[in-house]
Design an enzyme around this catalytic site. Structure first.
Site, PDB file in Angstrom:
ATOM      1  N   ASP A  30      -7.843 -36.099 -42.460  1.00  0.00           N
ATOM      2  CA  ASP A  30      -6.467 -36.342 -42.027  1.00  0.00           C
ATOM      3  C   ASP A  30      -6.298 -35.853 -40.588  1.00  0.00           C
ATOM      4  OD1 ASP A  30      -3.546 -36.754 -43.723  1.00  0.00           O
ATOM      5  OD2 ASP A  30      -3.449 -35.842 -41.722  1.00  0.00           O
ATOM      6  N   ILE A  31      -5.582 -36.618 -39.792  1.00  0.00           N
ATOM      7  CA  ILE A  31      -5.413 -36.280 -38.369  1.00  0.00           C
ATOM      8  C   ILE A  31      -4.546 -35.028 -38.183  1.00  0.00           C
ATOM      9  CG2 ILE A  31      -3.345 -37.670 -37.828  1.00  0.00           C
ATOM     10  CD1 ILE A  31      -4.958 -38.767 -35.391  1.00  0.00           C
ATOM     11  N   GLN A  93       5.873 -41.109 -48.627  1.00  0.00           N
ATOM     12  CA  GLN A  93       4.785 -41.949 -48.107  1.00  0.00           C
ATOM     13  C   GLN A  93       5.132 -42.434 -46.703  1.00  0.00           C
ATOM     14  OE1 GLN A  93       3.729 -45.294 -50.598  1.00  0.00           O
ATOM     15  NE2 GLN A  93       1.910 -45.779 -49.370  1.00  0.00           N
ATOM     16  N   HIS A  99      -3.276 -44.225 -50.625  1.00  0.00           N
ATOM     17  CA  HIS A  99      -4.278 -43.214 -50.296  1.00  0.00           C
ATOM     18  C   HIS A  99      -4.070 -41.974 -51.144  1.00  0.00           C
ATOM     19  CE1 HIS A  99      -0.818 -42.743 -47.589  1.00  0.00           C
ATOM     20  NE2 HIS A  99      -1.047 -41.439 -47.661  1.00  0.00           N
TER      21      HIS A  99
HETATM   22  P1  5GP Z   1       1.505 -40.046 -46.502  1.00  0.00           P
HETATM   23  O1  5GP Z   1       2.676 -39.242 -46.024  1.00  0.00           O
HETATM   24  O2  5GP Z   1       1.702 -41.529 -46.255  1.00  0.00           O
HETATM   25  O3  5GP Z   1       1.105 -39.735 -47.909  1.00  0.00           O
HETATM   26  O4  5GP Z   1       0.276 -39.542 -45.656  1.00  0.00           O
HETATM   27  C1  5GP Z   1      -0.179 -40.180 -44.497  1.00  0.00           C
HETATM   28  C2  5GP Z   1      -1.188 -39.246 -43.872  1.00  0.00           C
HETATM   29  O5  5GP Z   1      -1.913 -39.985 -42.908  1.00  0.00           O
HETATM   30  C3  5GP Z   1      -0.553 -38.057 -43.145  1.00  0.00           C
HETATM   31  O6  5GP Z   1      -1.056 -36.834 -43.708  1.00  0.00           O
HETATM   32  C4  5GP Z   1      -1.001 -38.248 -41.694  1.00  0.00           C
HETATM   33  O7  5GP Z   1      -1.302 -37.031 -41.046  1.00  0.00           O
HETATM   34  C5  5GP Z   1      -2.213 -39.149 -41.823  1.00  0.00           C
HETATM   35  N1  5GP Z   1      -2.428 -40.047 -40.695  1.00  0.00           N
HETATM   36  C6  5GP Z   1      -1.498 -40.835 -40.084  1.00  0.00           C
HETATM   37  N2  5GP Z   1      -2.062 -41.553 -39.097  1.00  0.00           N
HETATM   38  C7  5GP Z   1      -3.383 -41.219 -39.096  1.00  0.00           C
HETATM   39  C8  5GP Z   1      -4.490 -41.630 -38.288  1.00  0.00           C
HETATM   40  O8  5GP Z   1      -4.382 -42.470 -37.383  1.00  0.00           O
HETATM   41  N3  5GP Z   1      -5.694 -41.073 -38.565  1.00  0.00           N
HETATM   42  C9  5GP Z   1      -5.862 -40.138 -39.559  1.00  0.00           C
HETATM   43  N4  5GP Z   1      -7.102 -39.653 -39.742  1.00  0.00           N
HETATM   44  N5  5GP Z   1      -4.842 -39.730 -40.346  1.00  0.00           N
HETATM   45  C10 5GP Z   1      -3.618 -40.259 -40.102  1.00  0.00           C
END
Ligand code: 5GP
Ligand code: ZN
Length: 112
Positions: A30-31, A93, A99
């Site tokens: 995760d970034i 999300q 994911h």
């Molecule tokens: P969600 O909130 O949708 O469950 O999680 C999305 C996750 O994707 C977040 O933890 C965010 O830090 C990660 N993320 C968003 N954009 C990128 C990216 O371009 N690269 C990586 N490696 N992680 C990302």
């Protein structure tokens, strides 16, 4: 070009630090890590969210789910790990490509 950032990561258009991949899924760091180890595991198939997964996706999602402990072990999370799936805007999300988060670290994670 896809407007889904995780599809673009799959295509190599956006760089990522991959830790595992096979014909069904890719896992990468995760970034913005929220734990000492924070990895995202995504199916290669674009599924918007768990709420949009269909009956046909059952076997795929079973394989992804069963891969999580193997990936976690390879990351050194021998004492266990936390799995999170955020579904929909109400579930937090932000990226609409299904994911699984794998979170862990050397110590017990705080309750969240
Ligand atoms: P969600 O909130 O949708 O469950 O999680 C999305 C996750 O994707 C977040 O933890 C965010 O830090 C990660 N993320 C968003 N954009 C990128 C990216 O371009 N690269 C990586 N490696 N992680 C990302
Ligand atoms: Zn996608």
């Amino acid at each position: 070009m896809s407007d889904c950032i995780f599809c673009r990561i799959l295509a190599g258009e956006i760089p990522s630090q991959r830790v595992y991949e096979d014909e069904d899924m890719v896992a990468f760091h995760d970034i913005h890590p929220k734990a000492p180890v924070h990895v995202l595991v995504i199916p290669r198939k674009h599924i918007h969210s768990l709420a949009e997964a269909g009956e046909d996706d059952g076997a795929l999602l079973g394989r992804v789910t069963l891969a999580l402990p193997r990936i976690a072990k390879e990351l050194g999370l021998t004492q266990g790990f936390r799995t999170i799936i955020n579904t929909g805007s109400g579930g937090g999300q932000e990226v609409f490509h299904l994911h699984y988060h794998i979170l862990g670290g050397p110590a017990r994670l705080p309750f969240a």
